[in-house]
Write a protein that holds these residues in place. Structure first.
Motif, PDB file in Angstrom:
ATOM      1  N   GLU A   1       0.822  -1.209   0.000  1.00 25.87           N
ATOM      2  CA  GLU A   1       0.000   0.000   0.000  1.00 25.87           C
ATOM      3  C   GLU A   1       0.858   1.262   0.000  1.00 25.87           C
ATOM      4  O   GLU A   1       0.554   2.234  -0.716  1.00 25.87           O
ATOM      5  CB  GLU A   1      -0.911  -0.010   1.231  1.00 25.87           C
ATOM      6  N   GLU A   2       1.923   1.255   0.777  1.00 27.68           N
ATOM      7  CA  GLU A   2       2.799   2.424   0.851  1.00 27.68           C
ATOM      8  C   GLU A   2       3.539   2.638  -0.468  1.00 27.68           C
ATOM      9  O   GLU A   2       3.703   3.777  -0.914  1.00 27.68           O
ATOM     10  CB  GLU A   2       3.786   2.247   2.007  1.00 27.68           C
ATOM     11  N   ARG A   3       3.943   1.551  -1.098  1.00 31.23           N
ATOM     12  CA  ARG A   3       4.635   1.691  -2.387  1.00 31.23           C
ATOM     13  C   ARG A   3       3.683   2.232  -3.457  1.00 31.23           C
ATOM     14  O   ARG A   3       4.105   2.976  -4.352  1.00 31.23           O
ATOM     15  CB  ARG A   3       5.228   0.349  -2.814  1.00 31.23           C
ATOM     16  N   ALA A   4       2.423   1.886  -3.337  1.00 27.15           N
ATOM     17  CA  ALA A   4       1.432   2.436  -4.265  1.00 27.15           C
ATOM     18  C   ALA A   4       1.301   3.945  -4.061  1.00 27.15           C
ATOM     19  O   ALA A   4       1.087   4.694  -5.029  1.00 27.15           O
ATOM     20  CB  ALA A   4       0.085   1.748  -4.055  1.00 27.15           C
ATOM     21  N   PHE A   5       1.416   4.382  -2.808  1.00 27.99           N
ATOM     22  CA  PHE A   5       1.386   5.824  -2.516  1.00 27.99           C
ATOM     23  C   PHE A   5       2.547   6.530  -3.207  1.00 27.99           C
ATOM     24  O   PHE A   5       2.360   7.584  -3.840  1.00 27.99           O
ATOM     25  CB  PHE A   5       1.455   6.047  -1.000  1.00 27.99           C
ATOM     26  N   TRP A   6       3.745   5.956  -3.102  1.00 25.08           N
ATOM     27  CA  TRP A   6       4.911   6.580  -3.739  1.00 25.08           C
ATOM     28  C   TRP A   6       4.781   6.547  -5.261  1.00 25.08           C
ATOM     29  O   TRP A   6       5.189   7.495  -5.945  1.00 25.08           O
ATOM     30  CB  TRP A   6       6.196   5.877  -3.299  1.00 25.08           C
ATOM     31  N   GLN A   7       4.182   5.500  -5.791  1.00 23.48           N
ATOM     32  CA  GLN A   7       3.964   5.418  -7.236  1.00 23.48           C
ATOM     33  C   GLN A   7       3.026   6.537  -7.691  1.00 23.48           C
ATOM     34  O   GLN A   7       3.270   7.208  -8.703  1.00 23.48           O
ATOM     35  CB  GLN A   7       3.368   4.043  -7.592  1.00 23.48           C
ATOM     36  N   ARG A   8       1.967   6.746  -6.958  1.00 29.33           N
ATOM     37  CA  ARG A   8       0.995   7.792  -7.332  1.00 29.33           C
ATOM     38  C   ARG A   8       1.595   9.181  -7.232  1.00 29.33           C
ATOM     39  O   ARG A   8       1.393  10.016  -8.124  1.00 29.33           O
ATOM     40  CB  ARG A   8      -0.254   7.686  -6.438  1.00 29.33           C
ATOM     41  N   THR A   9       2.318   9.447  -6.142  1.00 29.72           N
ATOM     42  CA  THR A   9       2.819  10.809  -5.917  1.00 29.72           C
ATOM     43  C   THR A   9       4.090  11.109  -6.715  1.00 29.72           C
ATOM     44  O   THR A   9       4.164  12.116  -7.426  1.00 29.72           O
ATOM     45  CB  THR A   9       3.080  11.032  -4.421  1.00 29.72           C
ATOM     46  N   ILE A  10       5.089  10.248  -6.597  1.00 28.22           N
ATOM     47  CA  ILE A  10       6.378  10.505  -7.253  1.00 28.22           C
ATOM     48  C   ILE A  10       6.300  10.288  -8.760  1.00 28.22           C
ATOM     49  O   ILE A  10       6.718  11.139  -9.554  1.00 28.22           O
ATOM     50  CB  ILE A  10       7.486   9.609  -6.651  1.00 28.22           C
ATOM     51  N   VAL A  11       5.774   9.147  -9.172  1.00 24.07           N
ATOM     52  CA  VAL A  11       5.788   8.783 -10.594  1.00 24.07           C
ATOM     53  C   VAL A  11       4.667   9.478 -11.361  1.00 24.07           C
ATOM     54  O   VAL A  11       4.897  10.066 -12.423  1.00 24.07           O
ATOM     55  CB  VAL A  11       5.689   7.252 -10.759  1.00 24.07           C
ATOM     56  N   GLN A  12       3.458   9.430 -10.822  1.00 19.98           N
ATOM     57  CA  GLN A  12       2.315   9.991 -11.543  1.00 19.98           C
ATOM     58  C   GLN A  12       2.121  11.483 -11.289  1.00 19.98           C
ATOM     59  O   GLN A  12       1.386  12.149 -12.019  1.00 19.98           O
ATOM     60  CB  GLN A  12       1.049   9.227 -11.158  1.00 19.98           C
ATOM     61  N   GLY A  13       2.751  12.016 -10.226  1.00 24.73           N
ATOM     62  CA  GLY A  13       2.653  13.444  -9.955  1.00 24.73           C
ATOM     63  C   GLY A  13       1.333  13.875  -9.379  1.00 24.73           C
ATOM     64  O   GLY A  13       0.978  15.067  -9.441  1.00 24.73           O
ATOM     65  N   ASP A  14       0.583  12.932  -8.815  1.00 22.89           N
ATOM     66  CA  ASP A  14      -0.717  13.235  -8.210  1.00 22.89           C
ATOM     67  C   ASP A  14      -0.484  13.510  -6.720  1.00 22.89           C
ATOM     68  O   ASP A  14      -0.476  12.594  -5.904  1.00 22.89           O
ATOM     69  CB  ASP A  14      -1.657  12.043  -8.405  1.00 22.89           C
ATOM     70  N   VAL A  15      -0.282  14.788  -6.377  1.00 20.52           N
ATOM     71  CA  VAL A  15       0.125  15.160  -5.018  1.00 20.52           C
ATOM     72  C   VAL A  15      -0.824  16.206  -4.449  1.00 20.52           C
ATOM     73  O   VAL A  15      -1.088  17.235  -5.086  1.00 20.52           O
ATOM     74  CB  VAL A  15       1.560  15.721  -4.993  1.00 20.52           C
ATOM     75  N   THR A  16      -1.341  15.946  -3.249  1.00 20.96           N
ATOM     76  CA  THR A  16      -2.160  16.910  -2.521  1.00 20.96           C
ATOM     77  C   THR A  16      -1.390  17.374  -1.284  1.00 20.96           C
ATOM     78  O   THR A  16      -0.370  16.776  -0.915  1.00 20.96           O
ATOM     79  CB  THR A  16      -3.482  16.283  -2.066  1.00 20.96           C
ATOM     80  N   ASP A  17      -1.884  18.420  -0.645  1.00 19.89           N
ATOM     81  CA  ASP A  17      -1.240  18.882   0.582  1.00 19.89           C
ATOM     82  C   ASP A  17      -1.241  17.782   1.640  1.00 19.89           C
ATOM     83  O   ASP A  17      -0.278  17.635   2.404  1.00 19.89           O
ATOM     84  CB  ASP A  17      -1.948  20.125   1.118  1.00 19.89           C
ATOM     85  N   ALA A  18      -2.308  17.005   1.692  1.00 20.71           N
ATOM     86  CA  ALA A  18      -2.385  15.915   2.673  1.00 20.71           C
ATOM     87  C   ALA A  18      -1.320  14.857   2.399  1.00 20.71           C
ATOM     88  O   ALA A  18      -0.823  14.202   3.326  1.00 20.71           O
ATOM     89  CB  ALA A  18      -3.776  15.282   2.646  1.00 20.71           C
ATOM     90  N   ASP A  19      -0.951  14.708   1.132  1.00 21.96           N
ATOM     91  CA  ASP A  19       0.076  13.720   0.788  1.00 21.96           C
ATOM     92  C   ASP A  19       1.437  14.103   1.356  1.00 21.96           C
ATOM     93  O   ASP A  19       2.249  13.224   1.670  1.00 21.96           O
ATOM     94  CB  ASP A  19       0.185  13.574  -0.734  1.00 21.96           C
ATOM     95  N   ILE A  20       1.700  15.394   1.461  1.00 26.69           N
ATOM     96  CA  ILE A  20       2.978  15.843   2.027  1.00 26.69           C
ATOM     97  C   ILE A  20       3.084  15.367   3.472  1.00 26.69           C
ATOM     98  O   ILE A  20       4.114  14.819   3.895  1.00 26.69           O
ATOM     99  CB  ILE A  20       3.098  17.383   1.967  1.00 26.69           C
TER     100      ILE A  20
END
Length: 345
Positions: A271-290
């Motif tokens: 699950e955590e690696r999926a988070f990094w895939q979404r934020t780092i690779v796909q660039g889908d980042v919200t303030d909550a993600d920080i």
């Protein structure tokens, strides 16, 4: 490996005021006054945008640590500051090289803020930022030539190429979660540590340092630069926005794969690696993600480990000073290394 830091890595207030560069600032104050005057004189141009843009970044509150290293290295060998100004010209050249890379970096990274102010590209645009950066590089090489030291010119010209190579390596590594620790270290060695290293070495060159002393200065600057960048990368997830003078989490938004990301990603579950895939690779980042990213790094000890490695680098930097003349200057350089891992911005 160095022992753990005595304070929590993500508690910025607890890390403040445990070291400073005040001693270094005081020792080179006279030289740096001349450096600052030279910097201002070299931004004069009939093209009004050049001094306006250059002044915007030069006066924005940077520590000027790199040119201070050049002046301090010359002082280690009792360089006759009143009789010659080669170290002043080289220090100004180093600062111009650094400033030019900042201008170019902000364009590549699409950064909106630096040191609490809008980036030059936000005011004058990307094209102007790149071209004024090129102007500053030209001025830097002109000052190198004026010193008459081919050795110093050689060191800084090689450094210019290595920094550019580091920028390209970082571009290739961006959004790539397969980036290894070794690849990351190659990037920061080229992009950041190389200029620290060269700044220290060229001060010794014009002051008459021998080959072994030059190697010690080069090694001190390199380890200091690596420590400095490691802390920068950790602070992007653990620092306070007001202290940093930029938006926390910018590295995540820009898809930069830094050591805290590498360590947290390796230790993470599916699950955590999926988070990094979404934020780092796909660039889908919200303030909550920080906030979530920082939490994952804390959970897996990635921030603490990054600070520990920075402290180990600072310790190595200090060890190189034992091969150089002892005294107040060496003591101030040692304190600067300690400051590199204790700063909060």
């Amino acid at each position: 490996m160095a022992s753990a830091l005595p304070h929590p890595a993500n508690d910025a207030s607890s890390r403040a005021s445990t070291a400073s560069i005040d001693g270094l600032v005081s020792l080179v104050a006279g030289d740096m006054g001349r450096v600052n005057d030279l910097i201002l004189s070299r931004t004069i141009s009939d093209v009004s945008m050049i001094p306006e843009l250059a002044e915007h970044l030069i006066s924005s509150g940077g520590k000027r640590l790199r040119p201070m290293l050049t002046c301090a290295a010359a002082r280690l060998f009792d360089y006759p500051a009143n009789a010659a100004d080669a170290h002043v010209r080289l220090a100004a050249a180093v600062e111009f090289m650094h400033t030019a890379t900042l201008l170019h970096d902000d364009v590549v990274d699409e950064s909106d803020q630096r040191r609490g102010k809008p980036t030059a590209r936000m005011i004058w645009g990307n094209q102007a930022s790149v071209l004024v950066g090129d102007f500053l590089l030209g001025q830097a090489f002109q000052m190198m030539v004026e010193t008459g030291s081919m050795e110093a010119l050689g060191v800084l010209s090689v450094t210019s190429a290595i920094i550019a190579e580091g920028e390209v390596m970082q571009l290739v590594a961006a959004k790539n979660l397969a980036t290894s620790e070794d690849q990351y270290l190659k990037v920061i060695n080229a992009k950041t540590a190389q200029l620290f290293s060269a700044a220290a070495e060229v001060g010794g060159i014009v002051a008459g340092a021998d080959a072994d002393q030059r190697k010690s200065l080069e090694a001190y600057g390199r380890d200091l630069g690596i420590a400095f960048q490691l802390v920068d990368d950790a602070l992007d997830y653990s620092g306070e926005q007001a202290a940093l003078g930029k938006n926390t989490g910018d590295d995540l938004r820009e898809g930069k794969v830094t050591l805290p990301v590498i360590l947290a990603h390796m230790a993470g579950n599916t699950e955590e690696r999926a988070f990094w895939q979404r934020t780092i690779v796909q660039g889908d980042v919200t303030d909550a993600d920080i906030t979530h990213a920082s939490g994952l790094m804390t959970r897996h000890g990635a921030l603490d480990e990054t600070f520990r490695r920075a402290e180990a680098c600072a310790d190595r930097a200090i060890s190189h000073l034992s091969e150089l003349p002892s005294g107040a200057v060496a003591d101030a350089l040692a304190e600067a290394a300690r400051f590199s891992v204790r700063r909060i911005s």
